[in-house]
Motif scaffolding. Structure first.
Motif, PDB file in Angstrom:
ATOM      1  N   ARG A  25       0.819  -1.210   0.000  1.00  0.00           N
ATOM      2  CA  ARG A  25       0.000   0.000   0.000  1.00  0.00           C
ATOM      3  C   ARG A  25       0.861   1.271   0.000  1.00  0.00           C
ATOM      4  N   ASN A  26       2.195   1.089  -0.124  1.00  0.00           N
ATOM      5  CA  ASN A  26       3.131   2.217  -0.190  1.00  0.00           C
ATOM      6  C   ASN A  26       3.052   3.106   1.052  1.00  0.00           C
ATOM      7  N   LEU A  27       2.986   2.460   2.246  1.00  0.00           N
ATOM      8  CA  LEU A  27       2.967   3.162   3.521  1.00  0.00           C
ATOM      9  C   LEU A  27       4.021   2.557   4.437  1.00  0.00           C
ATOM     10  N   THR A  28       4.499   3.369   5.394  1.00  0.00           N
ATOM     11  CA  THR A  28       5.359   2.799   6.420  1.00  0.00           C
ATOM     12  C   THR A  28       4.511   1.904   7.316  1.00  0.00           C
ATOM     13  N   GLN A  29       5.175   0.972   8.034  1.00  0.00           N
ATOM     14  CA  GLN A  29       4.421   0.054   8.873  1.00  0.00           C
ATOM     15  C   GLN A  29       3.660   0.799   9.967  1.00  0.00           C
ATOM     16  N   SER A  30       4.292   1.833  10.532  1.00  0.00           N
ATOM     17  CA  SER A  30       3.615   2.584  11.602  1.00  0.00           C
ATOM     18  C   SER A  30       2.397   3.339  11.067  1.00  0.00           C
ATOM     19  N   ALA A  31       2.548   3.952   9.891  1.00  0.00           N
ATOM     20  CA  ALA A  31       1.417   4.677   9.301  1.00  0.00           C
ATOM     21  C   ALA A  31       0.292   3.707   8.931  1.00  0.00           C
ATOM     22  N   PHE A  32       0.673   2.550   8.429  1.00  0.00           N
ATOM     23  CA  PHE A  32      -0.333   1.560   8.053  1.00  0.00           C
ATOM     24  C   PHE A  32      -1.063   1.044   9.293  1.00  0.00           C
ATOM     25  N   SER A  33      -0.332   0.799  10.377  1.00  0.00           N
ATOM     26  CA  SER A  33      -0.948   0.317  11.611  1.00  0.00           C
ATOM     27  C   SER A  33      -1.932   1.341  12.158  1.00  0.00           C
ATOM     28  N   ARG A  34      -1.561   2.624  12.084  1.00  0.00           N
ATOM     29  CA  ARG A  34      -2.481   3.670  12.547  1.00  0.00           C
ATOM     30  C   ARG A  34      -3.760   3.678  11.726  1.00  0.00           C
ATOM     31  N   ARG A  35      -3.603   3.449  10.422  1.00  0.00           N
ATOM     32  CA  ARG A  35      -4.806   3.463   9.576  1.00  0.00           C
ATOM     33  C   ARG A  35      -5.697   2.261   9.873  1.00  0.00           C
ATOM     34  N   ILE A  36      -5.083   1.126  10.162  1.00  0.00           N
ATOM     35  CA  ILE A  36      -5.882  -0.044  10.508  1.00  0.00           C
ATOM     36  C   ILE A  36      -6.666   0.219  11.789  1.00  0.00           C
ATOM     37  N   ARG A  37      -6.016   0.853  12.782  1.00  0.00           N
ATOM     38  CA  ARG A  37      -6.724   1.217  14.004  1.00  0.00           C
ATOM     39  C   ARG A  37      -7.870   2.177  13.698  1.00  0.00           C
ATOM     40  N   GLN A  38      -7.639   3.097  12.771  1.00  0.00           N
ATOM     41  CA  GLN A  38      -8.691   4.047  12.381  1.00  0.00           C
ATOM     42  C   GLN A  38      -9.885   3.322  11.767  1.00  0.00           C
ATOM     43  N   ILE A  39      -9.586   2.309  10.970  1.00  0.00           N
ATOM     44  CA  ILE A  39     -10.665   1.527  10.355  1.00  0.00           C
ATOM     45  C   ILE A  39     -11.460   0.810  11.441  1.00  0.00           C
ATOM     46  N   GLU A  40     -10.756   0.170  12.356  1.00  0.00           N
ATOM     47  CA  GLU A  40     -11.438  -0.583  13.412  1.00  0.00           C
ATOM     48  C   GLU A  40     -12.230   0.343  14.334  1.00  0.00           C
ATOM     49  N   ASP A  41     -11.675   1.547  14.610  1.00  0.00           N
ATOM     50  CA  ASP A  41     -12.420   2.516  15.420  1.00  0.00           C
ATOM     51  C   ASP A  41     -13.704   2.939  14.722  1.00  0.00           C
ATOM     52  N   TYR A  42     -13.622   3.091  13.393  1.00  0.00           N
ATOM     53  CA  TYR A  42     -14.807   3.501  12.623  1.00  0.00           C
ATOM     54  C   TYR A  42     -15.872   2.399  12.646  1.00  0.00           C
ATOM     55  N   GLY A  44     -15.993  -0.123  14.812  1.00  0.00           N
ATOM     56  CA  GLY A  44     -16.392  -0.415  16.185  1.00  0.00           C
ATOM     57  C   GLY A  44     -16.076  -1.819  16.650  1.00  0.00           C
ATOM     58  N   VAL A  45     -15.327  -2.580  15.867  1.00  0.00           N
ATOM     59  CA  VAL A  45     -14.935  -3.946  16.243  1.00  0.00           C
ATOM     60  C   VAL A  45     -13.514  -4.192  15.744  1.00  0.00           C
ATOM     61  N   GLN A  46     -12.852  -5.177  16.338  1.00  0.00           N
ATOM     62  CA  GLN A  46     -11.553  -5.595  15.849  1.00  0.00           C
ATOM     63  C   GLN A  46     -11.744  -6.493  14.631  1.00  0.00           C
ATOM     64  N   LEU A  47     -11.023  -6.181  13.567  1.00  0.00           N
ATOM     65  CA  LEU A  47     -11.171  -6.935  12.314  1.00  0.00           C
ATOM     66  C   LEU A  47     -10.097  -7.995  12.150  1.00  0.00           C
ATOM     67  N   PHE A  48      -8.986  -7.883  12.917  1.00  0.00           N
ATOM     68  CA  PHE A  48      -7.848  -8.782  12.714  1.00  0.00           C
ATOM     69  C   PHE A  48      -7.490  -9.495  14.013  1.00  0.00           C
ATOM     70  N   ASP A  49      -6.992 -10.707  13.856  1.00  0.00           N
ATOM     71  CA  ASP A  49      -6.507 -11.498  14.986  1.00  0.00           C
ATOM     72  C   ASP A  49      -5.006 -11.278  15.103  1.00  0.00           C
ATOM     73  N   ARG A  50      -4.598 -10.376  16.015  1.00  0.00           N
ATOM     74  CA  ARG A  50      -3.198 -10.033  16.170  1.00  0.00           C
ATOM     75  C   ARG A  50      -2.441 -11.024  17.048  1.00  0.00           C
ATOM     76  N   SER A  51      -3.172 -11.975  17.658  1.00  0.00           N
ATOM     77  CA  SER A  51      -2.517 -12.961  18.525  1.00  0.00           C
ATOM     78  C   SER A  51      -1.840 -14.053  17.719  1.00  0.00           C
TER      79      SER A  51
END
Length: 303
Positions: A25-42, A44-51
């Motif tokens: 997606r041509n993003l740094t890992q930190s920027a991409f992680s922030r966007r994923i959190r933004q998606i999940e906040d929007y 209202g649920v966790q979409l990924f299994d980070r465990s």
């Protein structure tokens, strides 16, 4: 939900890791992680299994992947269509054309523009002469392609400019076997296809053709139509003689379906003109106008 968010989710599903998805997606890992959190906040649920390593979509997210792909595809197409619509709107031109010229000339002009690779969207409106003039004056049409008599100009005025393309001729035609009798001069009555008085060719018939027939034969109207292409087919069927622009009749003449009776019956010279209002105009209109001017200069139309 943004298109880029849907594509982020799909990238993670396809690569199996945030790091690989961030690279895609041509993003740094930190920027991409922030966007994923933004998606999940929007959402209202966790979409990924980070465990789990590599990271995976949660079961309920995985169940929606096909729908996410479908929605993302629709949004991509919407963007394409909107951009294309903007290009069409800025490159759109409306041409008003008399009915017979809609059949014979207008397709050549439009095809010539496409052959040159010009991205111009043309709307062709077929109408009678008065309607073409009204469309032009109301600016509903950008230019008009019309017939006029060589000794009379219905489109005269300082607010107009015109290009005379070439001359045409309104000629009498009839099914070839019946035409031989007319050519032999043995016909006392002449069945013919009439045009309504209010249309351009109807006026020519009333004012020029029928008076010139006086003393040669008794003209008998057998059918009436405002469309020259219909009059041509009526003549080819043997209903009666029809006066047709030569450019429109040329193919049927070459095929032997009809014969030209102008050696023994009156005809009328015509001029074909492209007309537009003077003033500021769009780039698309300039493309069409310049192409028409080149056609006139080359003498390529109607050949």
């Amino acid at each position: 939900m943004r298109l880029e968010w849907l594509e982020d989710i799909l990238a993670i599903n396809q690569t199996g890791s945030f790091n690989s998805a961030a690279g895609r997606r041509n993003l740094t890992q930190s920027a991409f992680s922030r966007r994923i959190r933004q998606i999940e906040d929007y959402v209202g649920v966790q979409l990924f299994d980070r465990s789990r390593k590599p990271v995976q979509l949660r079961q309920m997210t995985q169940a929606q992947v096909s729908q996410i792909e479908q929605v993302a595809g629709l949004l991509r197409q919407l963007v394409v269509d909107l951009r294309r619509g903007d290009r069409v709107a800025s490159n759109r031109i409306v041409i008003a054309s008399q009915h017979s010229l809609t059949t014979s000339l207008a397709p050549q002009i439009i095809q010539g523009i496409q052959d040159r690779g010009e991205e111009v969207y043309v709307r062709l409106r077929s109408a009678n002469l008065d309607e073409c003039f009204a469309l032009l004056l109301s600016r509903t049409a950008d230019l008009a392609i019309v017939y006029s008599l060589e000794d009379s100009d219905p489109f005269a005025g300082d607010y107009l400019e015109a290009i005379d393309l070439w001359s045409d001729q309104l000629v009498p035609v009839l099914r070839s076997d019946l035409a031989r009798e007319v050519m032999a001069g043995t016909v006392a009555e002449l069945p013919f296809v009439a045009y309504p008085n209010e249309v351009f060719f109807g006026t020519i018939m009333t004012e020029r053709i029928l008076p010139a027939l006086a003393g040669r034969a008794v003209a008998q109207p057998k059918a009436e139509t405002a469309l020259t292409i219909a009059a041509l087919e009526l003549a080819a069927a043997g209903v009666g003689t029809a006066w047709i622009p030569l450019t429109l009749a040329r193919l049927a003449l070459a095929q032997g379906r009809i014969s030209d009776l102008s050696p023994v019956l009156p005809s009328c010279l015509l001029s074909i003109r492209a007309v537009r209002l003077k003033g500021t105009r769009s780039p698309a209109e300039e493309v069409i106008w310049n192409h028409i001017f080149e056609i006139r200069r080359a003498g390529a139309v109607g050949s």
